[in-house]
Scaffold this active site. Structure first.
Site, short mmCIF file in Angstrom:
data_model
loop_
_atom_site.label_atom_id
_atom_site.label_comp_id
_atom_site.label_asym_id
_atom_site.label_seq_id
_atom_site.Cartn_x
_atom_site.Cartn_y
_atom_site.Cartn_z
NE ARG A 125 11.96 21.26 -4.43
CZ ARG A 125 12.09 20.56 -3.44
NH1 ARG A 125 12.92 19.43 -2.52
NH2 ARG A 125 10.74 20.55 -3.18
CE LYS A 147 25.63 31.25 -19.05
NZ LYS A 147 26.20 31.57 -20.37
CD GLU A 189 31.14 28.33 -29.01
OE1 GLU A 189 31.63 29.48 -28.72
OE2 GLU A 189 30.32 28.23 -28.83
CE LYS A 231 31.89 27.92 -20.33
NZ LYS A 231 31.48 27.44 -21.25
CD GLU A 241 25.99 35.24 -19.69
OE1 GLU A 241 26.11 34.01 -20.03
OE2 GLU A 241 25.01 35.86 -20.42
NE ARG A 245 29.17 31.23 -18.21
CZ ARG A 245 29.06 30.44 -17.67
NH1 ARG A 245 29.10 30.32 -16.28
NH2 ARG A 245 28.79 29.13 -18.69
CG ASN A 249 26.63 34.55 -24.16
OD1 ASN A 249 26.52 33.43 -25.16
ND2 ASN A 249 26.13 34.51 -23.67
CG HIS A 252 27.25 31.98 -28.46
ND1 HIS A 252 28.90 32.53 -28.77
CD2 HIS A 252 27.09 31.10 -27.97
CE1 HIS A 252 29.36 31.16 -28.94
NE2 HIS A 252 28.39 30.80 -28.33
CG HIS A 256 21.87 31.42 -29.53
ND1 HIS A 256 21.90 31.54 -28.23
CD2 HIS A 256 22.85 30.66 -29.22
CE1 HIS A 256 23.47 30.86 -27.45
NE2 HIS A 256 23.11 30.00 -28.62
CG HIS A 274 26.26 26.08 -30.92
ND1 HIS A 274 25.24 27.44 -30.58
CD2 HIS A 274 27.30 26.66 -30.28
CE1 HIS A 274 25.57 27.65 -29.61
NE2 HIS A 274 27.03 27.46 -29.35
P1 NAD Z 1 26.23 17.80 -30.21
O1 NAD Z 1 25.97 17.18 -29.10
O2 NAD Z 1 24.98 18.12 -31.48
O3 NAD Z 1 27.39 16.72 -31.47
C1 NAD Z 1 28.15 16.90 -32.81
C2 NAD Z 1 27.49 15.82 -33.61
O4 NAD Z 1 29.00 15.16 -32.83
C3 NAD Z 1 26.30 14.46 -32.99
O5 NAD Z 1 25.87 14.17 -34.05
C4 NAD Z 1 27.02 13.76 -31.90
O6 NAD Z 1 26.59 12.42 -32.26
C5 NAD Z 1 28.35 13.65 -33.06
N1 NAD Z 1 29.69 13.25 -31.67
C6 NAD Z 1 30.04 13.52 -30.97
N2 NAD Z 1 31.60 12.87 -30.19
C7 NAD Z 1 31.47 12.38 -31.37
C8 NAD Z 1 32.16 11.62 -32.08
N3 NAD Z 1 33.75 11.71 -30.60
N4 NAD Z 1 32.51 10.53 -32.84
C9 NAD Z 1 32.03 10.82 -33.64
N5 NAD Z 1 30.66 11.30 -33.72
C10 NAD Z 1 30.20 12.41 -32.38
O7 NAD Z 1 26.78 19.28 -30.70
P2 NAD Z 1 28.16 20.58 -30.12
O8 NAD Z 1 29.18 20.56 -31.49
O9 NAD Z 1 28.93 19.32 -29.80
O10 NAD Z 1 27.57 21.10 -28.99
C11 NAD Z 1 26.56 21.64 -29.63
C12 NAD Z 1 25.59 22.32 -28.33
O11 NAD Z 1 26.39 22.79 -27.60
C13 NAD Z 1 24.90 23.15 -28.91
O12 NAD Z 1 23.23 22.56 -28.36
C14 NAD Z 1 24.60 24.63 -28.09
O13 NAD Z 1 24.56 25.34 -27.31
C15 NAD Z 1 25.77 23.97 -26.47
N6 NAD Z 1 26.75 24.84 -26.44
C16 NAD Z 1 26.28 24.97 -24.92
C17 NAD Z 1 27.22 25.81 -23.87
C18 NAD Z 1 27.40 25.80 -22.24
O14 NAD Z 1 28.00 26.72 -21.88
N7 NAD Z 1 26.09 25.02 -22.05
C19 NAD Z 1 28.67 26.20 -24.93
C20 NAD Z 1 28.35 26.08 -25.38
C21 NAD Z 1 27.80 25.06 -26.43
N1 GLY Z 2 29.30 29.49 -23.80
C1 GLY Z 2 29.06 30.23 -22.94
C2 GLY Z 2 29.26 30.40 -21.08
O1 GLY Z 2 28.83 29.09 -21.35
O2 GLY Z 2 28.64 31.63 -21.17
#
Ligand code: NAD
Ligand code: GLY
Length: 368
Positions: A125, A147, A189, A231, A241, A245, A249, A252, A256, A274
């Site tokens: 939990r 998130k 972003e 942020k 949100e 917040r 998006n 997005h 998405h 993304h």
């Molecule tokens: P990712 O985690 O897939 O990383 C992108 C690529 O870069 C991967 O292939 C990874 O292996 C590689 N990589 C990572 N760090 C590296 C480094 N230092 N050197 C070499 N390669 C490296 O993608 P991302 O763009 O980091 O994240 C996208 C995800 O984040 C999506 O799923 C999206 O929905 C999520 N997201 C979440 C929030 C939130 O608030 N939680 C906000 C924005 C995006």
């Molecule tokens: N990336 C959108 C949020 O964190 O609310």
């Protein structure tokens, strides 16, 4: 001697710190300072793990030789952010014998951060999570705000929880190994923060494109700090949100839908990642806003031109049908009572949430 990291404080009910600077993954005392018990699960992906897991393990071990550190590695890419891998991460916690004072360290991009954070939210939990973002996108966005989620075939991030991290360490030296395409995805972003609420940042991004795209560490650290400040200010006022917040998006709902309809990106396919999908989504939101008469077409052109100058896509990829994308948008988490609720745009620095958006106008924009 390395300079002290920049610190951004996230306030509100569950406060924590974001540290930004080079070499933070090797600072065992700082990392271990967030571990209350003896168990640590280090979650990473198949690209990041060989680069950085040993550094973190050795740093933790030097600071706290008593820690039991397990490692769980996902295949790299969005297609790993699944319920099945979430279940496997939970199994890894069980195998480690992790008790309620355990800590999950999420070492990687947003995929690792979202899945590891969700596992931390659910194990017994809820246990602590420390985010160690290694992509620009995860440093400026996904590691902050709590998130957490995984994707299902029907849509992105549809299963998840709000679970703020205990701390975030954005080690900017990890950006030296980040592929250029992933750097650009993170910059999408950063552009989002300028577009939605900060004309000064938008102008700075217009002026500093060459330094940022070249990976200039001072410029990137500035972009990370500005983004995290934006942020942090929003999530401390609206952590769950309920209101503003949703502005984070911008782009997005379209983005998405593109990601889901393409079947999610991975290093092994040509689907948009993304950040790229969000870039296209922001242009579509701006064009929709212009079509609805609440924004100037010239501003939408300026946003598209900035994103294009950063090497980001600004139009829908081929092979996607407008009706299918609209159907995906109907399952967006912002919608209420079955009505499309979108973040629209009045111009640079002025986004707003608009309920009950006319689907025919959305379809028209998706149809180009
Ligand atoms: P990712 O985690 O897939 O990383 C992108 C690529 O870069 C991967 O292939 C990874 O292996 C590689 N990589 C990572 N760090 C590296 C480094 N230092 N050197 C070499 N390669 C490296 O993608 P991302 O763009 O980091 O994240 C996208 C995800 O984040 C999506 O799923 C999206 O929905 C999520 N997201 C979440 C929030 C939130 O608030 N939680 C906000 C924005 C995006
Ligand atoms: N990336 C959108 C949020 O964190 O609310």
């Amino acid at each position: 001697m390395t300079a002290a990291p920049r610190i951004v404080e996230v306030g509100g009910g569950v406060p924590y710190r974001i540290a930004i600077g080079p070499g933070l993954l090797a600072d065992g005392a700082a990392l271990a300072g967030h571990v209350r018990g003896r168990h640590v699960l280090l979650v990473s992906d198949s690209t990041v793990a060989p680069l950085y897991v040993a550094t973190v393990r050795e740093a933790l071990h030097a600071a706290r030789p008593d820690l039991l550190v397990g490692t769980f590695v996902l295949p790299a890419g969005e297609s790993s952010k699944t319920l099945a891998n979430f279940g496997a991460a939970i199994e890894a916690m069980a195998t480690l014998g992790a008790t309620r004072d355990a800590c999950i360290f999420a070492l990687g991009g947003g995929v690792v951060g979202d899945l590891a954070g969700f596992a931390a939210a659910c194990w017994m939990r809820g246990v602590d999570c420390v985010q160690l973002p290694t992509t620009l996108l995860s440093m400026v966005d996904s590691s902050v705000g709590g998130k957490t989620a995984v994707d299902i075939a029907q849509g992105k991030n549809l299963v998840g929880a709000f679970h703020p991290p205990r701390a975030v360490f954005a080690d900017t030296s990890t950006l030296r190994t980040l592929p250029a395409r992933e750097l650009r995805a993170g910059l999408a972003e950063v552009i989002k923060y300028g577009a939605l609420g900060d004309p000064g940042l938008f102008h700075w991004l217009e002026a500093e494109r060459e330094r940022l795209l070249a990976g200039d560490e001072a410029a990137l650290a500035q972009a990370i700090a500005s983004s995290c400040e934006h942020k942090a200010a929003i999530v401390e006022r609206d952590p769950l949100e309920r209101g503003e917040r949703a502005l984070l998006n911008l782009g997005h709902t379209f983005g998405h839908a593109i990601e889901t309809e393409q079947g999610y990106g991975s290093p092994h396919n040509a689907n948009l990642n993304h950040g790229e999908a969000v870039a296209v989504g922001m242009v579509l939101a701006a064009r929709l806003s212009a079509g609805l008469g609440i924004a100037e077409a010239a501003d939408a052109d300026r946003l598209a031109s900035l994103l294009g100058a950063y090497g980001l896509p600004t139009t829908l990829p081929s092979g996607l049908t407008p009706a299918a994308l609209l159907a995906r948008m109907r399952l967006d988490k912002k919608n209420l009572a079955g009505r499309l609720r979108l973040v629209l745009w009045r111009g640079i620095g002025r986004a707003e949430v608009v309920p009950d958006v006319d689907e025919s106008a959305v379809l028209a924009v998706l149809s180009g």
